[in-house]
Design a protein around this motif. Structure first.
Motif, PDB file in Angstrom:
ATOM      1  N   ASN A 173       2.427   2.638  33.142  1.00  0.00           N
ATOM      2  CA  ASN A 173       2.467   3.754  34.188  1.00  0.00           C
ATOM      3  C   ASN A 173       1.568   3.739  34.994  1.00  0.00           C
ATOM      4  OD1 ASN A 173       3.245   6.068  35.318  1.00  0.00           O
ATOM      5  ND2 ASN A 173       3.459   7.466  33.541  1.00  0.00           N
ATOM      6  N   SER A 199      11.043   2.705  34.503  1.00  0.00           N
ATOM      7  CA  SER A 199      11.092   2.061  33.044  1.00  0.00           C
ATOM      8  C   SER A 199      12.566   1.988  32.274  1.00  0.00           C
ATOM      9  CB  SER A 199      10.386   2.858  31.993  1.00  0.00           C
ATOM     10  OG  SER A 199      11.006   4.306  31.875  1.00  0.00           O
ATOM     11  N   GLU A 204      -3.322   8.028  28.705  1.00  0.00           N
ATOM     12  CA  GLU A 204      -1.734   7.627  29.173  1.00  0.00           C
ATOM     13  C   GLU A 204      -1.146   8.803  30.260  1.00  0.00           C
ATOM     14  OE1 GLU A 204       2.386   6.253  27.213  1.00  0.00           O
ATOM     15  OE2 GLU A 204       0.876   6.703  26.022  1.00  0.00           O
ATOM     16  N   ARG A 238       5.587  11.160  27.104  1.00  0.00           N
ATOM     17  CA  ARG A 238       5.415   9.635  27.498  1.00  0.00           C
ATOM     18  C   ARG A 238       6.816   9.465  28.565  1.00  0.00           C
ATOM     19  NH1 ARG A 238       6.477   3.985  26.190  1.00  0.00           N
ATOM     20  NH2 ARG A 238       4.917   2.739  27.029  1.00  0.00           N
ATOM     21  N   GLY A 274       5.069  10.367  31.807  1.00  0.00           N
ATOM     22  CA  GLY A 274       6.333  10.241  32.603  1.00  0.00           C
ATOM     23  C   GLY A 274       7.354  11.309  32.917  1.00  0.00           C
ATOM     24  N   SER A 305      14.097  -1.740  31.578  1.00  0.00           N
ATOM     25  CA  SER A 305      14.604  -2.024  30.222  1.00  0.00           C
ATOM     26  C   SER A 305      16.151  -2.586  30.179  1.00  0.00           C
ATOM     27  CB  SER A 305      14.712  -0.610  29.397  1.00  0.00           C
ATOM     28  OG  SER A 305      13.302  -0.218  29.101  1.00  0.00           O
ATOM     29  N   PHE A 309       7.961   6.437  37.113  1.00  0.00           N
ATOM     30  CA  PHE A 309       7.714   5.799  36.342  1.00  0.00           C
ATOM     31  C   PHE A 309       8.905   5.906  35.321  1.00  0.00           C
ATOM     32  CE2 PHE A 309       6.597   5.696  31.619  1.00  0.00           C
ATOM     33  CZ  PHE A 309       6.370   4.175  31.678  1.00  0.00           C
ATOM     34  N   PHE A 310       9.404   7.197  34.907  1.00  0.00           N
ATOM     35  CA  PHE A 310      10.417   7.467  34.033  1.00  0.00           C
ATOM     36  C   PHE A 310      11.855   6.909  34.348  1.00  0.00           C
ATOM     37  CE2 PHE A 310      14.312   9.990  32.988  1.00  0.00           C
ATOM     38  CZ  PHE A 310      14.145  10.268  31.737  1.00  0.00           C
ATOM     39  N   SER A 365       6.449  -2.079  26.363  1.00  0.00           N
ATOM     40  CA  SER A 365       5.992  -0.913  26.907  1.00  0.00           C
ATOM     41  C   SER A 365       5.746  -1.408  28.269  1.00  0.00           C
ATOM     42  CB  SER A 365       4.793  -0.392  26.146  1.00  0.00           C
ATOM     43  OG  SER A 365       3.626  -1.280  26.215  1.00  0.00           O
ATOM     44  N   ALA A 373       9.355   7.356  28.550  1.00  0.00           N
ATOM     45  CA  ALA A 373       9.475   5.860  28.904  1.00  0.00           C
ATOM     46  C   ALA A 373      10.756   5.404  28.135  1.00  0.00           C
ATOM     47  CB  ALA A 373       8.249   5.089  28.497  1.00  0.00           C
ATOM     48  N   PHE A 380      12.919   1.924  26.838  1.00  0.00           N
ATOM     49  CA  PHE A 380      12.522   0.623  26.121  1.00  0.00           C
ATOM     50  C   PHE A 380      13.830  -0.161  25.657  1.00  0.00           C
ATOM     51  CE2 PHE A 380      12.477   3.707  22.794  1.00  0.00           C
ATOM     52  CZ  PHE A 380      13.077   3.152  21.543  1.00  0.00           C
TER      53      PHE A 380
END
Length: 444
Positions: A198, A223, A18, A183, A21, A227, A219-220, A195, A185, A187
């Motif tokens: 990424n 997401s 993985e 991670r 982020g 969300s 990605f940060f 999830s 991320a 949500f």
């Protein structure tokens, strides 16, 4: 064949790993600050230890040592540094203690001062070993861990969305820094197991000039926006007086041909303007800046009382926002600005031409009515994984291709003892609790 098998396993492992982020690098420049605050806390802990009274008899020598109290502690020679495979190493040499105690001695022979001095010194050293080592162990493994427990790992950002800062791999220490990969991320809180895969560029941390560096990939931010999209938050409905007066008049004039054909009971009904984001917005980070692309539907309708609404038109809106990031304290904040905007019809090119007069007033409405609401939320920000009482100062944001980095220094906004006392576990009043090593082992 074995070579192909090994290659396949390597590719499979890479595919399953993985990507982070968010990354944080703590450099050796931060260690002096951390060391001074940590040693200050250890000194305060050791000055509160209780040493039991000692009394007994050795041949013709009777003794009673009581009311022992640590008056002064000096840890003059210490070093805190990164050590590969052990993360962090604290070495303390030539520490000294100042003690005050009450003594009662009775002996039968003269000229025994040297013996008494050796006896008392050895006894006090033994007592201190029995007390100090467990306190140090307790402070390092229990109390300092209570400080680390204040780092947000998986927590709510607001009533709709949470943030996951789980480590994706073990921290990596070098001689000059400690790197941690999270991670990073967001949500939706209503979907705890949701999830997002990424696929962004992995952020890099090539620098070591500042105390700490934080890196965020696209990605940060993606997401976060996905969300809020999944939570149903990216929509806005303005009805009646909520629609700006000038825009209301312009919309009625634009769709006069449609409105005039309606029944008299509907013609003067309140106007409704609804904006609904149709797909999760996407973030693009380049050295020149950060932009967010948004596509939304715009629906215009009349809302007669106690009757179904009458749709006048539906169009598509494409907008591009510029985003400026700032790190204040330990909160990442974002300021948005509307840069590009266009509307067009999904029905025909002719209708798109008819919408041109609406471009400027709709853009003005977004800038005046919508952007302040967005910025009120984004400026509240999200916390970075940092313990309570420690803040970032003198931060500098740098954009790269696919990620951004923030270099900063650290500042203790609260004393280490203040934070630990606030979060001290309830069962840590006794340094010799089961979490500490036995006294005999501690003394060794």
């Amino acid at each position: 064949m074995a070579l192909f098998g090994a290659l396949f396993l390597a590719l499979l492992a890479g595919a399953q790993a993985e990507l982070p982020g968010c990354k944080i690098r703590i450099t050796s420049k931060a260690l002096e600050l951390v060391k001074q605050e940590g040693l200050r806390f250890l000194e305060q802990e050791l000055e509160t230890i209780t040493i039991p009274d000692v009394r007994g008899r050795e041949g013709h020598f009777y003794y009673n040592i009581s009311e022992v109290k640590v008056m002064e502690l000096q840890l003059t020679s210490s070093e805190l540094h990164f050590q590969p495979e052990q993360e962090l190493m604290l070495q303390i040499n030539n520490g000294s203690l100042g003690l005050r105690f009450r003594r009662q001695l009775l002996y039968w022979f003269l000229k025994v001062y040297e013996f008494l001095s050796t006896f008392i010194t050895s006894g006090m050293r033994f007592l201190l070993n029995q007390q100090i080592c467990p306190v140090l162990y307790h402070a390092g493994t229990v109390l300092l861990n209570s400080l680390l427990d204040t780092v947000p790992v998986r927590s709510a950002v607001d009533e709709l969305v949470g943030i996951d800062y789980s480590l994706v791999k073990d921290p990596v220490a070098s001689a000059s820094s400690l790197d941690m990969e999270f991670r990073g991320a967001f949500f939706p809180l209503a979907e705890g197991n949701w999830s997002l895969h990424n696929r962004a560029v992995e952020p890099q941390l090539p620098e070591e000039e500042r105390m700490v560096y934080v890196a965020f990939s696209e990605f940060f931010f993606d997401s976060a926006m996905e969300s809020y999209f999944q939570a149903g938050a990216l929509k806005l409905s303005l009805v009646g007086a909520k629609v700006p007066h000038d825009l209301d008049m312009l919309l009625r004039a634009t769709y006069f041909g449609n409105i005039i054909l309606l029944s008299p009971a509907v013609i003067n009904s309140p106007l409704k303007l609804e904006l609904r984001v149709t797909a999760p917005p996407r973030c693009t980070i380049k050295p020149s800046g950060t932009t967010i692309s948004v596509t939304a539907s715009v629906t215009i309708a009349l809302v007669p009382p106690d009757q179904p609404e009458v749709k006048l038109s539906s169009m598509t809106m494409d907008a591009r926002l510029s985003a400026k990031m700032a790190l204040q304290g330990k909160v990442l904040r974002t300021q948005l600005d509307l840069r590009r905007f266009r509307i067009y019809s999904n029905q025909s090119a002719l209708e798109s031409l008819a919408l041109i007069p609406l471009q400027t007033p709709l853009k003005t409405m977004l800038q005046i009515g919508v952007m302040p609401m967005l910025n009120e939320r984004t400026w509240r920000g999200v916390q970075i994984p940092l313990p309570e009482g420690i803040d970032f100062v003198r931060e500098v944001v740098t954009n790269h291709a696919g990620f951004l980095t923030i270099g900063a220094d650290l500042h203790f906004a609260k004393g280490l003892r203040e934070v630990i006392e606030k979060n001290r576990p309830s069962n840590t009043g006794d340094p010799l609790a089961p979490s500490a090593p036995p006294p005999s082992m501690a003394a060794v």
